[in-house]
Design a protein around this motif. Structure first.
Motif, PDB file in Angstrom:
ATOM      1  N   ASN A 183       6.969 -17.026  -6.312  1.00 45.83           N
ATOM      2  CA  ASN A 183       8.345 -16.534  -6.330  1.00 45.83           C
ATOM      3  C   ASN A 183       8.528 -15.432  -7.371  1.00 45.83           C
ATOM      4  OD1 ASN A 183       9.528 -18.410  -4.339  1.00 45.83           O
ATOM      5  ND2 ASN A 183       9.016 -19.968  -5.845  1.00 45.83           N
ATOM      6  N   LEU A 184       7.944 -15.622  -8.557  1.00 48.86           N
ATOM      7  CA  LEU A 184       8.086 -14.625  -9.618  1.00 48.86           C
ATOM      8  C   LEU A 184       7.379 -13.324  -9.253  1.00 48.86           C
ATOM      9  CD1 LEU A 184       8.901 -13.771 -12.452  1.00 48.86           C
ATOM     10  CD2 LEU A 184       6.831 -14.881 -13.317  1.00 48.86           C
ATOM     11  N   TRP A 185       6.123 -13.439  -8.820  1.00 46.17           N
ATOM     12  CA  TRP A 185       5.376 -12.235  -8.475  1.00 46.17           C
ATOM     13  C   TRP A 185       5.911 -11.598  -7.192  1.00 46.17           C
ATOM     14  CZ3 TRP A 185       2.575 -10.044 -12.043  1.00 46.17           C
ATOM     15  CH2 TRP A 185       2.016 -10.837 -13.050  1.00 46.17           C
ATOM     16  N   GLY A 186       6.423 -12.417  -6.276  1.00 40.20           N
ATOM     17  CA  GLY A 186       7.033 -11.878  -5.070  1.00 40.20           C
ATOM     18  C   GLY A 186       8.270 -11.058  -5.385  1.00 40.20           C
TER      19      GLY A 186
ATOM     20  N   SER B 175       9.388  -3.670  -7.346  1.00 35.40           N
ATOM     21  CA  SER B 175       8.641  -2.481  -7.764  1.00 35.40           C
ATOM     22  C   SER B 175       7.940  -1.771  -6.610  1.00 35.40           C
ATOM     23  CB  SER B 175       7.597  -2.870  -8.813  1.00 35.40           C
ATOM     24  OG  SER B 175       6.594  -3.698  -8.234  1.00 35.40           O
ATOM     25  N   GLY B 176       7.587  -2.516  -5.573  1.00 37.89           N
ATOM     26  CA  GLY B 176       6.810  -1.953  -4.478  1.00 37.89           C
ATOM     27  C   GLY B 176       5.339  -1.756  -4.813  1.00 37.89           C
ATOM     28  N   LYS B 177       4.929  -2.151  -6.020  1.00 36.77           N
ATOM     29  CA  LYS B 177       3.537  -1.934  -6.463  1.00 36.77           C
ATOM     30  C   LYS B 177       2.692  -3.173  -6.163  1.00 36.77           C
ATOM     31  CE  LYS B 177       4.954   1.273 -10.116  1.00 36.77           C
ATOM     32  NZ  LYS B 177       4.478   2.460  -9.416  1.00 36.77           N
ATOM     33  N   ARG B 178       2.592  -3.517  -4.900  1.00 37.52           N
ATOM     34  CA  ARG B 178       1.907  -4.757  -4.533  1.00 37.52           C
ATOM     35  C   ARG B 178       0.407  -4.696  -4.772  1.00 37.52           C
ATOM     36  NH1 ARG B 178       6.220  -4.400  -1.128  1.00 37.52           N
ATOM     37  NH2 ARG B 178       7.540  -6.259  -1.097  1.00 37.52           N
TER      38      ARG B 178
ATOM     39  N   ILE C 180       0.487  -6.326   2.276  1.00 37.95           N
ATOM     40  CA  ILE C 180      -0.339  -5.127   2.430  1.00 37.95           C
ATOM     41  C   ILE C 180      -1.078  -5.151   3.764  1.00 37.95           C
ATOM     42  CG2 ILE C 180      -2.335  -3.899   1.487  1.00 37.95           C
ATOM     43  CD1 ILE C 180      -1.426  -4.960  -1.303  1.00 37.95           C
ATOM     44  N   THR C 181      -1.650  -6.311   4.112  1.00 37.71           N
ATOM     45  CA  THR C 181      -2.380  -6.440   5.374  1.00 37.71           C
ATOM     46  C   THR C 181      -1.466  -6.163   6.559  1.00 37.71           C
ATOM     47  OG1 THR C 181      -3.912  -8.060   4.442  1.00 37.71           O
ATOM     48  CG2 THR C 181      -3.700  -8.019   6.836  1.00 37.71           C
TER      49      THR C 181
ATOM     50  N   THR D 278       7.128  -0.861   6.351  1.00 37.58           N
ATOM     51  CA  THR D 278       8.258  -0.047   6.787  1.00 37.58           C
ATOM     52  C   THR D 278       9.459  -0.954   6.963  1.00 37.58           C
ATOM     53  OG1 THR D 278       6.794   1.480   7.944  1.00 37.58           O
ATOM     54  CG2 THR D 278       9.129   1.523   8.544  1.00 37.58           C
ATOM     55  N   TRP D 279      10.482  -0.687   6.173  1.00 36.54           N
ATOM     56  CA  TRP D 279      11.676  -1.534   6.247  1.00 36.54           C
ATOM     57  C   TRP D 279      12.663  -0.930   7.229  1.00 36.54           C
ATOM     58  CZ3 TRP D 279      10.732  -5.953   4.115  1.00 36.54           C
ATOM     59  CH2 TRP D 279       9.882  -6.011   3.011  1.00 36.54           C
ATOM     60  N   HIS D 280      13.211  -1.778   8.060  1.00 35.12           N
ATOM     61  CA  HIS D 280      14.230  -1.351   9.014  1.00 35.12           C
ATOM     62  C   HIS D 280      15.588  -1.877   8.555  1.00 35.12           C
ATOM     63  CE1 HIS D 280      11.139  -0.026  11.796  1.00 35.12           C
ATOM     64  NE2 HIS D 280      10.519  -1.181  11.596  1.00 35.12           N
ATOM     65  N   HIS D 281      16.605  -1.049   8.712  1.00 35.17           N
ATOM     66  CA  HIS D 281      17.945  -1.476   8.312  1.00 35.17           C
ATOM     67  C   HIS D 281      18.428  -2.608   9.220  1.00 35.17           C
ATOM     68  CE1 HIS D 281      22.036  -1.294   6.784  1.00 35.17           C
ATOM     69  NE2 HIS D 281      22.468  -1.260   8.029  1.00 35.17           N
TER      70      HIS D 281
END
Length: 383
Positions: free
Chosen positions: A58-61, A67-70, A118-119, A184-187
């Motif tokens: 949960n914390l790292w998620g 941050s988007g720096k996965r 990422i996968t 890719t995030w969709h609204h």
């Protein structure tokens, strides 16, 4: 035109990640026993990484979403996992080993959820290829349990920390070989009712309680089954093969799971999984000295993990709206970790005082209770 899929790079990470799981699940308690710890202390030490599973994802998620720096988190987590675990070479006191277990697990559990994102980002619309990539995780687990089982028939368990450290270095190397990708995030339009409102739907709380009970029932298996089988006279090589057999059965089940879910409801699949778990624990606690019974009990891993996990993931996906999927999966992981930790603790305390038969009987009762809850509280719906 979609970009070329880095199949082997992604697969190599899953291979080494689950190699580490294959090194810890069957052999960690055996190593602590080799160091001379009592069953109660072994249960506590094994429970610590499971408790970290309740917190770390949960914390790292949250940090990954924020941050988007996965990929950086994956690489940092892989490196810190090895560094923290290397502390095992500095001392073997109970307090020090508890710190080593907590430290390395905190970073280890940060890695996989971020790598899954990422996968899936690399796959894009090619989600059908996911199972072919994740399959290498099961292959890594099988190779490790068989290989280490054979190794520890030949050499002392003093080599165990070195074997795990080599695997951790493999995880680090694989993480640097993988190219980055962003989802890719969709609204999406906001929907009525948040996570708590969806959690209050009929049967949802009951389902999560049963997730905890199922993992609690696995406590004696994940903590003491290797020690139990060794005392019954099985070689470490054969024990490793028996662990591998369970994973093979799990893989086969995953391949046929779509057909099972098309024919049976989630409630039926979950209830059957709990009932077969209750049977498995009774067989392991009372008849494991008979190889034929033991082989059958290991094949039941297809139900106690395979069908249960697949049906549970489907339930979470069906129950929660898109914006709450992450929270639903995080709650699933947290309660699974909580149940696993409680199972390791209770089995550690009961193993010496009550013995294997009664310890596994308690696990069987937990699985039966979950079956009863699912049968009476979950709605009958097909996927």
């Amino acid at each position: 035109m979609p970009a070329a899929l880095p199949y082997w790079r992604l697969s190599s990470f899953y291979f080494f990640y689950f190699c580490l799981l294959g090194g810890t699940a069957p052999f960690l308690a055996l190593y602590f026993s080799h160091l001379g710890f009592s069953s109660a202390r072994i249960g506590e030490l094994v429970a610590i990484p499971m408790l970290m599973r309740c917190v770390a994802p949960n914390l790292w998620g949250w940090l990954g979403d924020r941050s988007g720096k996965r990929l950086q988190i994956v690489r940092f987590g892989a490196l810190c996992t090895a560094v923290c675990f290397a502390g095992i070479f500095l001392g073997h006191s109970y307090t020090w080993l508890a710190l080593v277990m907590a430290g390395h697990a905190f970073f280890w559990h940060a890695v996989l959820p971020q790598f899954e994102v990422i996968t899936l980002a690399h796959l894009g619309e090619r989600t059908a290829s996911y199972s072919r990539i994740r399959l290498w995780g099961s292959i890594g687990f099988i190779c490790t349990v068989v290989g280490l089982g054979w190794l520890f028939d030949k050499v002392s368990l003093d080599a165990y920390p070195w074997a795990l450290l080599v695997i951790m270095l493999g995880i680090i190397g694989a993480s640097w070989w993988v190219p980055n990708a962003q989802p890719t995030w969709h609204h999406e339009h906001a929907t009525a009712g948040g996570f708590l409102a969806q959690l209050r739907q009929p049967g949802v709380v009951a389902f999560y309680l049963c997730v905890c009970l199922m993992q609690l029932s696995h406590g004696p298996y994940y903590t003491f089954i290797t020690i139990h089988l060794e005392k019954l006279g099985y070689s470490r090589g054969l024990i490793g093969g028996l662990w591998a057999l369970g994973v093979v059965a799990e893989v086969v089940l995953f391949l046929v799971m779509p057909r099972l879910l098309a024919r049976f409801s989630l409630r039926q699949v979950l209830a059957a999984s709990f009932l077969l778990a209750a049977l498995r624990w009774l067989l392991l606690g009372n008849l494991a000295q008979h190889l034929g019974v033991l082989l059958f009990a290991q094949l039941l891993h297809a139900a106690t993990f395979g069908s249960f996990h697949a049906a549970a993931i489907h339930f979470v996906q069906r129950t929660f709206q898109a914006r709450q999927q992450g929270q639903g999966q995080a709650l699933y992981a947290a309660l699974a970790g909580t149940g696993g930790a409680l199972g390791a603790l209770y089995s550690g305390y009961s193993w010496a005082s009550l013995g294997p038969a009664w310890t596994f009987a308690i696990a069987s009762l937990a699985a039966l209770a979950a079956a009863a809850i699912i049968a009476t509280r979950l709605k009958e719906e097909r996927t």
